[in-house]
Design a protein around this motif. Structure first.
Motif, short mmCIF file in Angstrom:
data_model
loop_
_atom_site.label_atom_id
_atom_site.label_comp_id
_atom_site.label_asym_id
_atom_site.label_seq_id
_atom_site.Cartn_x
_atom_site.Cartn_y
_atom_site.Cartn_z
N ASP A 140 0.81 -1.22 0.00
CA ASP A 140 0.00 0.00 0.00
C ASP A 140 0.84 1.27 0.00
OD1 ASP A 140 -1.62 -2.13 0.55
OD2 ASP A 140 -2.69 -1.22 2.22
N ARG A 141 2.00 1.26 0.65
CA ARG A 141 2.84 2.46 0.76
C ARG A 141 3.21 2.99 -0.61
NH1 ARG A 141 8.49 2.96 0.83
NH2 ARG A 141 8.72 0.70 0.95
N PRO A 173 -0.78 2.67 -3.53
CA PRO A 173 -2.02 2.96 -2.81
C PRO A 173 -3.26 2.53 -3.58
CG PRO A 173 -1.03 4.99 -3.67
CD PRO A 173 -0.01 3.90 -3.83
N ALA A 180 -4.66 -0.58 -1.99
CA ALA A 180 -5.01 -0.58 -0.56
C ALA A 180 -6.50 -0.90 -0.40
CB ALA A 180 -4.69 0.78 0.05
#
Length: 400
Positions: A92-93, A96, A99
């Motif tokens: 996710d970092r 995104p 996510a």
């Protein structure tokens, strides 16, 4: 017998078997390579195109399709070693778009009939193809939607896919087919990994591969496109018309899909290469990350890549045709032989195949590498006879 442990007469037998495929018109041409204990044998047979007069050569360039996956995985491990990626970190970092995943309640259900994912997708999930979505025919609504979004659910097709940021945005609009980590699902994880590599490195995927993999290994003919000056070395690619059984052109050199840079450099299947270029990669992997005195990856990283990462439970629900996971596992971007079930492949042998007609495996027990390169696409998930017979022929040539 030679110091390399190959029988000259049995290598001749391998040539005859491979030449038979060309003589029968099953493939226009083949380049094979076997290397063992420092002895190298390369054989180029036939032509680069059906009905052509330009012969296959040692430096012929091939679309290697899924042989891209091991290279993409190795590139990711370079970034893991530099602490720019972590195996069990959620993606996710840097991605995104992936996510807060939703997961289909059932494969044949509508795309909005979902439950929340049990956990985020991790880097390890991408390397092991366990992120929860796959490439497959349009059997379900989600696969039809993926095809309509042009996110690469079929054979490699560089001209039809969007640029990486748009590609990952489109993928992020779809739910997952299964929970992350639940089962092995082919292909898509490697494409996501290519986007992740670009974002983690701050470079285009193709630039990172060139600087960190291809240039250190001397892979001068490997990339996502073939320069105009080298197009005469690119073999014509064929696939089978299932109605007539005839070979038809899938991609031609001049004006073909690999004659210009792709919008999306596919980490799953976009590369071209030569038999000697891929030998350099296969030898580096066999040498546990070392190449002619220079270290590309650490020994522990290569050992992790070539260790079976799938649990028995994952294998039980993931199966390939013919009970594949009864005798194989999957590491990071490569298949691993876990039980010897035929002439070819000692336990611990690792590598993979490309659906447009390529195959590579490195065998640590035998100190052996084999490579087959043709440009006739597979017609099913099972290897074609030319592939099976190459590996049988390569191993029967051992003489010690």
């Amino acid at each position: 017998m030679s110091s390399g442990g190959f029988s000259r007469a049995r290598l001749g037998r391998m040539h005859d078997v491979m030449a038979g495929y060309v003589e029968r018109g099953e493939v226009p041409g083949i380049v094979t390579l076997v290397s063992r204990r420092g002895q190298l044998h390369v054989d180029a047979i036939g032509m680069k195109a059906v009905g052509g007069n330009d012969p296959m050569r040692r430096d012929t360039i091939f679309r290697i399709a899924s042989l891209t996956k091991p290279i993409t995985a190795a590139a990711a491990m370079v970034l893991v070693e530099e602490c720019k990626l972590r195996l069990d970190e959620p993606v996710d970092r840097l991605l995104p778009e992936l996510a807060n995943r939703k997961v289909l309640k059932r494969l044949d259900g509508p795309l909005d009939d979902t439950v929340p994912a049990n956990r985020p997708i991790t880097v390890r999930d991408l390397l092991t193809l366990r992120l929860g979505i796959m490439a497959a025919p349009d059997a379900y609504p989600i696969l039809k939607a993926a095809t309509e979004l042009q996110i690469g659910m079929g054979p490699p097709s560089p001209s039809t896919m969007p640029a990486p940021d748009e590609w990952i945005r489109r993928l992020g609009t779809l739910p997952l087919m299964h929970q992350p980590g639940e089962k092995w699902l082919y292909n898509t994880g490697s494409d996501v990994l290519g986007v992740l590599i670009a974002r983690a490195s701050g470079q285009a995927h193709e630039t990172f591969l060139r600087e960190r993999i291809f240039e250190p290994l001397g892979m001068t003919d490997t990339g996502f496109t073939v320069p105009a000056a080298k197009l005469d070395r690119l073999a014509t690619s064929y696939w089978t018309n299932f109605k007539t059984g005839a070979l038809e052109v899938y991609d031609k050199p001049e004006g073909g899909q690999w004659s210009r840079p792709p919008a999306f450099p596919s980490g799953a299947g976009g590369l071209v290469s030569t038999i000697d270029d891929y030998l350099a990669f296969g030898q580096m992997m066999l040498n546990k990350g070392n190449h002619t005195g220079a270290r590309l990856l650490s020994r522990p990283s290569v050992e992790a890549m070539t260790t079976d990462q799938l649990t028995p439970e994952q294998k039980a629900v993931s199966g390939l045709v013919g009970g594949y996971f009864d005798s194989h596992g999957w590491g990071f971007g490569v298949s691993i032989v876990t039980r010897r079930s035929q002439v070819a492949g000692s336990v611990g042998t690792f590598g993979w195949d490309g659906g447009l007609g390529t195959s590579w495996y490195s065998d640590p027990k035998e100190d052996m590498i084999g490579l087959l390169m043709t440009q006739r696409a597979w017609t099913s998930a099972s290897p074609p006879d030319v592939c099976l017979d190459f590996w049988t022929s390569a191993y029967q040539a051992i003489d010690d």
